[in-house]
Scaffold this motif. Structure first.
Motif, PDB file in Angstrom:
ATOM      1  N   LEU A 152       0.838  -1.202   0.000  1.00 58.23           N
ATOM      2  CA  LEU A 152       0.000   0.000   0.000  1.00 58.23           C
ATOM      3  C   LEU A 152       0.876   1.257   0.000  1.00 58.23           C
ATOM      4  N   ALA A 153       1.942   1.224   0.793  1.00 59.07           N
ATOM      5  CA  ALA A 153       2.857   2.381   0.809  1.00 59.07           C
ATOM      6  C   ALA A 153       3.492   2.557  -0.568  1.00 59.07           C
ATOM      7  N   ALA A 154       3.856   1.442  -1.197  1.00 56.03           N
ATOM      8  CA  ALA A 154       4.467   1.510  -2.527  1.00 56.03           C
ATOM      9  C   ALA A 154       3.468   2.086  -3.538  1.00 56.03           C
ATOM     10  N   LEU A 155       2.209   1.617  -3.465  1.00 60.13           N
ATOM     11  CA  LEU A 155       1.176   2.132  -4.384  1.00 60.13           C
ATOM     12  C   LEU A 155       0.972   3.630  -4.197  1.00 60.13           C
ATOM     13  N   ILE A 196      11.254  -0.509   1.211  1.00 63.40           N
ATOM     14  CA  ILE A 196       9.992  -0.207   1.897  1.00 63.40           C
ATOM     15  C   ILE A 196       9.639  -1.354   2.847  1.00 63.40           C
ATOM     16  N   ALA A 197       9.821  -2.585   2.357  1.00 66.81           N
ATOM     17  CA  ALA A 197       9.503  -3.754   3.182  1.00 66.81           C
ATOM     18  C   ALA A 197      10.297  -3.695   4.485  1.00 66.81           C
ATOM     19  N   HIS A 198      11.535  -3.279   4.388  1.00 70.13           N
ATOM     20  CA  HIS A 198      12.348  -3.239   5.605  1.00 70.13           C
ATOM     21  C   HIS A 198      11.952  -2.137   6.542  1.00 70.13           C
ATOM     22  N   ARG A 199      11.518  -1.018   5.963  1.00 67.33           N
ATOM     23  CA  ARG A 199      10.997   0.027   6.851  1.00 67.33           C
ATOM     24  C   ARG A 199       9.766  -0.478   7.587  1.00 67.33           C
ATOM     25  N   LYS A 200       8.914  -1.208   6.852  1.00 68.64           N
ATOM     26  CA  LYS A 200       7.698  -1.734   7.490  1.00 68.64           C
ATOM     27  C   LYS A 200       8.052  -2.776   8.554  1.00 68.64           C
ATOM     28  N   ALA A 201       9.098  -3.559   8.291  1.00 69.91           N
ATOM     29  CA  ALA A 201       9.530  -4.551   9.272  1.00 69.91           C
ATOM     30  C   ALA A 201      10.042  -3.849  10.533  1.00 69.91           C
TER      31      ALA A 201
END
Lengths: 155, 187
Positions: free
Chosen positions: A40-43, A62-67
């Motif tokens: 969703l953040a990427a979109l 982005i995935a790592h920021r979310k992690a």
């Protein structure tokens, strides 16, 4: 403006890998939510992206920021590794690396993220540093510490 | 793709739509002529690619002209697919679908809206169409309103033929145009 490919291409090519990275970084339980947040953040950001090269690296970052958000939200509580261990092991293949990923999941957040980024996502030190928001030297150090600890655990 | 991943992606599509992040949803649909590609925005159907059009090129074009937030989301195009199925089966004579006209402008927009008003089973000539769109000398432009129609079938450019009675061209091939007109004549 960059010629951005249809977002579906990013999903087709990288969703499975992003999920694998997140499973490594936050465990199976948290991975689904982190996956949703990542895409969703990427979109949201996608149309204003200036650069269409290395979309994979962008997504993994982005995935790592979310992690990291996920771990912060939990007050950096250590993952309940024991609880995970009591569950049935679904994959009977002893060479699937389950053990090592459990050990990875038990590392402190920065080390865990550095190890996952390096080996699950194959990111260079510079990109690991970018994902973790630290210097390449610090990223290298986290990776080194993480690996040292893993070697000890697995010995 | 694993079932778990399918579920995750389904959730993602729903959340993206709820947050207004699904700018272009697309799906494929079977037809007697081959696979169609349907694309819609929140406003309505914006593009229909015939079987002979390149899917990747069509999606890349939509990403560039509308928004790169292009996602495969068959659930958003169920009504479109249902109505097209019924049309090909001879059970539907007009489409009841919202249309997003944003890919057409000026004369071409007026011409295509004129095409959309041609009743089932009837034909008009390119000259008729030019006149309807407000410029009777623009017969060639009326031709391109048809040949580059972004939403064929639903905007039925196959109902526009030449003044001498010949079928003229069709983006999906003349044979398809002929078969569509036959279908509508109930042949």
């Amino acid at each position: 403006m960059a010629e951005l490919p249809p977002f579906q291409t990013l999903i087709d090519e990288h969703a499975a890998e992003v999920m694998a990275v997140l499973r490594g970084a936050v465990g199976r339980e948290g991975a689904e939510d982190a996956f949703q947040e990542t895409f969703l953040a990427a979109l949201r950001a996608y149309p204003s992206l200036r650069e269409a090269r290395n979309l994979r690296g962008w997504l993994v970052t982005i995935a790592h920021r979310k992690a990291i958000d996920h771990h912060r939200a939990r007050g950096r509580a250590p993952l309940p590794v024991e609880a995970v261990r009591e569950e049935a092991v679904f994959d009977p293949d002893p060479t699937d690396g389950t053990e090592i990923w459990r050990a990875v999941a038990a590392l402190p957040p920065k080390q865990r993220a550095a190890v996952t980024l390096r080996f699950a996502s194959d990111l260079p030190h510079e990109e690991i540093a970018a994902a973790l928001g630290c210097s390449p030297a610090a990223a290298r150090r986290s990776l080194h510490e993480g690996l040292k600890r893993l070697r000890k655990e697995m010995a | 793709m694993t079932p778990t991943m399918d579920k995750s992606l389904e959730r993602l599509r729903e959340r993206a739509a709820a947050e207004g992040l699904l700018d272009v949803a697309y799906a494929t649909a079977d037809s007697p002529f081959g696979t169609l590609l349907l694309a819609r925005t929140p406003q309505g159907l914006v593009r229909l690619a015939l079987p002979n059009e390149d899917v990747d090129a069509t999606l890349a074009d939509l990403a560039g002209r509308i928004s790169p937030r292009v996602l495969e989301a068959p659930g958003r195009l169920e009504e479109e697919r249902r109505e097209l199925d019924a049309y090909f089966a001879g059970r539907r004579r007009s489409f009841d679908l919202p249309i997003d006209w944003q890919l057409s402008h000026g004369f071409l927009l007026r011409a295509r809206q004129g095409i959309a008003a041609i009743p089932y089973g009837e034909t008009r000539t390119y000259a008729d169409l030019a006149r309807t769109a407000g410029n009777e000398r623009a017969v060639r432009a009326a031709g391109s309103a048809c040949s580059r129609n972004p939403i064929p079938l639903v905007v039925p450019c196959h109902r526009v033929i030449r003044s001498d009675g010949a079928l003229g061209l069709y983006a999906g091939g003349v044979e398809m145009k002929e078969r569509l007109l036959e279908l509508e004549r109930g042949a």
